[in-house]
Design a protein around this motif. Structure first.
Motif, PDB file in Angstrom:
ATOM      1  N   VAL A 133      11.241  -5.807  -2.259  1.00 24.84           N
ATOM      2  CA  VAL A 133      10.037  -4.975  -2.254  1.00 24.84           C
ATOM      3  C   VAL A 133       8.848  -5.873  -2.542  1.00 24.84           C
ATOM      4  CG1 VAL A 133       8.833  -3.064  -3.368  1.00 24.84           C
ATOM      5  CG2 VAL A 133      11.317  -2.929  -2.998  1.00 24.84           C
ATOM      6  N   LEU A 134       7.904  -5.892  -1.604  1.00 23.25           N
ATOM      7  CA  LEU A 134       6.686  -6.674  -1.794  1.00 23.25           C
ATOM      8  C   LEU A 134       5.636  -5.817  -2.490  1.00 23.25           C
ATOM      9  CD1 LEU A 134       6.406  -8.537   1.609  1.00 23.25           C
ATOM     10  CD2 LEU A 134       7.490  -9.293  -0.500  1.00 23.25           C
ATOM     11  N   CYS A 135       4.862  -6.471  -3.311  1.00 21.99           N
ATOM     12  CA  CYS A 135       3.814  -5.816  -4.079  1.00 21.99           C
ATOM     13  C   CYS A 135       2.602  -6.742  -4.069  1.00 21.99           C
ATOM     14  CB  CYS A 135       4.322  -5.610  -5.507  1.00 21.99           C
ATOM     15  SG  CYS A 135       3.115  -4.990  -6.675  1.00 21.99           S
ATOM     16  N   GLY A 136       1.435  -6.192  -3.791  1.00 28.97           N
ATOM     17  CA  GLY A 136       0.236  -7.021  -3.809  1.00 28.97           C
ATOM     18  C   GLY A 136      -0.951  -6.279  -3.224  1.00 28.97           C
ATOM     19  N   ARG A 137      -2.118  -6.810  -3.497  1.00 29.20           N
ATOM     20  CA  ARG A 137      -3.350  -6.192  -3.013  1.00 29.20           C
ATOM     21  C   ARG A 137      -3.496  -6.392  -1.501  1.00 29.20           C
ATOM     22  NH1 ARG A 137      -4.069  -8.660  -7.857  1.00 29.20           N
ATOM     23  NH2 ARG A 137      -4.977  -7.391  -9.514  1.00 29.20           N
ATOM     24  N   SER A 138      -4.373  -5.613  -0.910  1.00 26.99           N
ATOM     25  CA  SER A 138      -4.707  -5.795   0.505  1.00 26.99           C
ATOM     26  C   SER A 138      -5.209  -7.214   0.730  1.00 26.99           C
ATOM     27  CB  SER A 138      -5.786  -4.798   0.927  1.00 26.99           C
ATOM     28  OG  SER A 138      -5.292  -3.491   0.862  1.00 26.99           O
ATOM     29  N   PHE A 139      -4.838  -7.793   1.868  1.00 28.10           N
ATOM     30  CA  PHE A 139      -5.224  -9.150   2.267  1.00 28.10           C
ATOM     31  C   PHE A 139      -4.648 -10.231   1.345  1.00 28.10           C
ATOM     32  CE2 PHE A 139      -8.191  -6.800   4.852  1.00 28.10           C
ATOM     33  CZ  PHE A 139      -8.298  -7.570   6.006  1.00 28.10           C
ATOM     34  N   THR A 169       1.688  -2.266  -0.506  1.00 25.46           N
ATOM     35  CA  THR A 169       1.030  -2.702  -1.735  1.00 25.46           C
ATOM     36  C   THR A 169       1.899  -2.393  -2.954  1.00 25.46           C
ATOM     37  OG1 THR A 169      -0.164  -0.629  -2.032  1.00 25.46           O
ATOM     38  CG2 THR A 169      -1.287  -2.389  -0.800  1.00 25.46           C
ATOM     39  N   SER A 170       2.736  -1.366  -2.847  1.00 21.63           N
ATOM     40  CA  SER A 170       3.649  -0.965  -3.917  1.00 21.63           C
ATOM     41  C   SER A 170       2.921  -0.772  -5.246  1.00 21.63           C
ATOM     42  CB  SER A 170       4.791  -1.964  -4.063  1.00 21.63           C
ATOM     43  OG  SER A 170       5.538  -2.028  -2.872  1.00 21.63           O
ATOM     44  N   GLU A 221     -15.717   0.492   0.532  1.00 26.15           N
ATOM     45  CA  GLU A 221     -15.374   1.526  -0.452  1.00 26.15           C
ATOM     46  C   GLU A 221     -13.863   1.600  -0.684  1.00 26.15           C
ATOM     47  OE1 GLU A 221     -15.588   5.838   0.575  1.00 26.15           O
ATOM     48  OE2 GLU A 221     -17.076   5.869  -1.059  1.00 26.15           O
ATOM     49  N   VAL A 222     -13.090   1.583   0.384  1.00 28.66           N
ATOM     50  CA  VAL A 222     -11.627   1.630   0.258  1.00 28.66           C
ATOM     51  C   VAL A 222     -11.125   0.383  -0.468  1.00 28.66           C
ATOM     52  CG1 VAL A 222      -9.457   1.548   1.569  1.00 28.66           C
ATOM     53  CG2 VAL A 222     -11.241   3.183   2.193  1.00 28.66           C
ATOM     54  N   LEU A 223     -11.668  -0.789  -0.118  1.00 31.87           N
ATOM     55  CA  LEU A 223     -11.252  -2.017  -0.774  1.00 31.87           C
ATOM     56  C   LEU A 223     -11.593  -1.987  -2.259  1.00 31.87           C
ATOM     57  CD1 LEU A 223      -9.980  -4.820  -0.616  1.00 31.87           C
ATOM     58  CD2 LEU A 223     -12.278  -5.716  -0.138  1.00 31.87           C
ATOM     59  N   ALA A 224     -12.797  -1.563  -2.606  1.00 30.25           N
ATOM     60  CA  ALA A 224     -13.195  -1.508  -4.018  1.00 30.25           C
ATOM     61  C   ALA A 224     -12.281  -0.566  -4.799  1.00 30.25           C
ATOM     62  CB  ALA A 224     -14.649  -1.072  -4.146  1.00 30.25           C
ATOM     63  N   HIS A 246      -9.185   0.248  -4.008  1.00 29.73           N
ATOM     64  CA  HIS A 246      -7.864  -0.387  -4.062  1.00 29.73           C
ATOM     65  C   HIS A 246      -7.825  -1.487  -5.124  1.00 29.73           C
ATOM     66  CE1 HIS A 246      -4.165  -2.316  -2.883  1.00 29.73           C
ATOM     67  NE2 HIS A 246      -4.818  -3.409  -2.563  1.00 29.73           N
ATOM     68  N   LEU A 247      -8.821  -2.360  -5.126  1.00 25.08           N
ATOM     69  CA  LEU A 247      -8.837  -3.449  -6.101  1.00 25.08           C
ATOM     70  C   LEU A 247      -8.948  -2.924  -7.529  1.00 25.08           C
ATOM     71  CD1 LEU A 247     -11.092  -6.084  -4.277  1.00 25.08           C
ATOM     72  CD2 LEU A 247      -8.585  -6.057  -4.457  1.00 25.08           C
ATOM     73  N   GLY A 248      -9.699  -1.836  -7.697  1.00 22.08           N
ATOM     74  CA  GLY A 248      -9.881  -1.269  -9.035  1.00 22.08           C
ATOM     75  C   GLY A 248      -8.680  -0.501  -9.548  1.00 22.08           C
ATOM     76  N   SER A 249      -7.870   0.041  -8.643  1.00 22.02           N
ATOM     77  CA  SER A 249      -6.747   0.874  -9.078  1.00 22.02           C
ATOM     78  C   SER A 249      -5.392   0.168  -8.980  1.00 22.02           C
ATOM     79  CB  SER A 249      -6.697   2.161  -8.246  1.00 22.02           C
ATOM     80  OG  SER A 249      -6.412   1.865  -6.884  1.00 22.02           O
ATOM     81  N   PHE A 250      -5.361  -1.041  -8.450  1.00 19.72           N
ATOM     82  CA  PHE A 250      -4.093  -1.742  -8.276  1.00 19.72           C
ATOM     83  C   PHE A 250      -3.420  -1.994  -9.622  1.00 19.72           C
ATOM     84  CE2 PHE A 250      -1.462  -5.514  -7.917  1.00 19.72           C
ATOM     85  CZ  PHE A 250      -0.641  -5.145  -6.867  1.00 19.72           C
ATOM     86  N   GLU A 251      -2.145  -1.675  -9.718  1.00 18.25           N
ATOM     87  CA  GLU A 251      -1.357  -1.898 -10.935  1.00 18.25           C
ATOM     88  C   GLU A 251      -0.381  -3.042 -10.697  1.00 18.25           C
ATOM     89  OE1 GLU A 251       0.596   1.569 -12.610  1.00 18.25           O
ATOM     90  OE2 GLU A 251      -0.916   2.849 -11.673  1.00 18.25           O
TER      91      GLU A 251
END
Length: 178
Positions: free
Chosen positions: A7-13, A80-81, A132-135, A137-142
């Motif tokens: 299972v891969l996990c990580g932010r967009s890009f 992104t998991s 907006e989507v990126l911000a 995502h980056l702010g909510s990524f666990e």
């Protein structure tokens, strides 16, 4: 039969799809990409997707992963998991299907992500994300917590090292009845 789930996990890009592709070649394995499932469904995450649609995409992915594991394939989940409950769901699937599991955290620094996004906007090689989507995502990524025992991969981690760590994790995860 040794069933293996990565299972891969990580932010967009961060490089998850690229990592999934070379892992599929090296192990070998099949990739289940939630972005591809969304595309099949006519959804594009770069503009934002409602949570209920993500839930449906995740359910489709779980069925595909389960079927592939049942067929004896090594499966790489490209997503992104995040948040953790999604990773816990993959753990539950691995346990119920008697599969070994490796969580791989593609931990790319945000400045590198922003460079990749800018390069993609200049010469598109994949879909874009709205700012907006990126911000959001980056702010909510666990990121994975210490107790999740994730294999951390950074942009400069050699592929051979990543494969070695994954293979050790998958072997360690095999129980005595497997």
């Amino acid at each position: 039969m040794n069933r293996r789930l990565i299972v891969l996990c990580g932010r967009s890009f961060s490089g998850k799809s690229r990592t999934a592709a070379w892992l599929a070649d090296a192990l070998p394995g099949v990739v289940v990409s939630l972005d591809e499932i969304n595309a099949e469904r006519g959804l594009w995450g770069g503009d934002g997707i409602p949570l209920e649609e993500w839930a449906h995409t995740n359910e489709i992915a779980r069925h595909r992963v389960g079927d592939a594991l049942d067929s004896g394939h090594t499966v790489i989940v490209d997503d992104t998991s995040s948040p953790r409950f999604l990773r816990d769901g993959w753990r539950e699937l691995a346990t119920s299907s008697r599969s070994s599991l490796a969580l791989v955290y593609v931990d790319t620094p945000i400045p590198v992500i922003m460079e990749r996004l800018a390069a993609n906007r200049a010469t598109p090689t994949r879909g874009d994300l709205t700012d907006e989507v990126l911000a959001d995502h980056l702010g909510s990524f666990e990121p994975p917590a210490a107790d999740e025992d994730a294999i951390r991969v950074q942009p400069n981690t050699p592929r051979a090292t990543v494969l070695e760590k994954i293979n050790r994790r998958l072997v360690r995860d095999i129980g005595p009845d497997d």
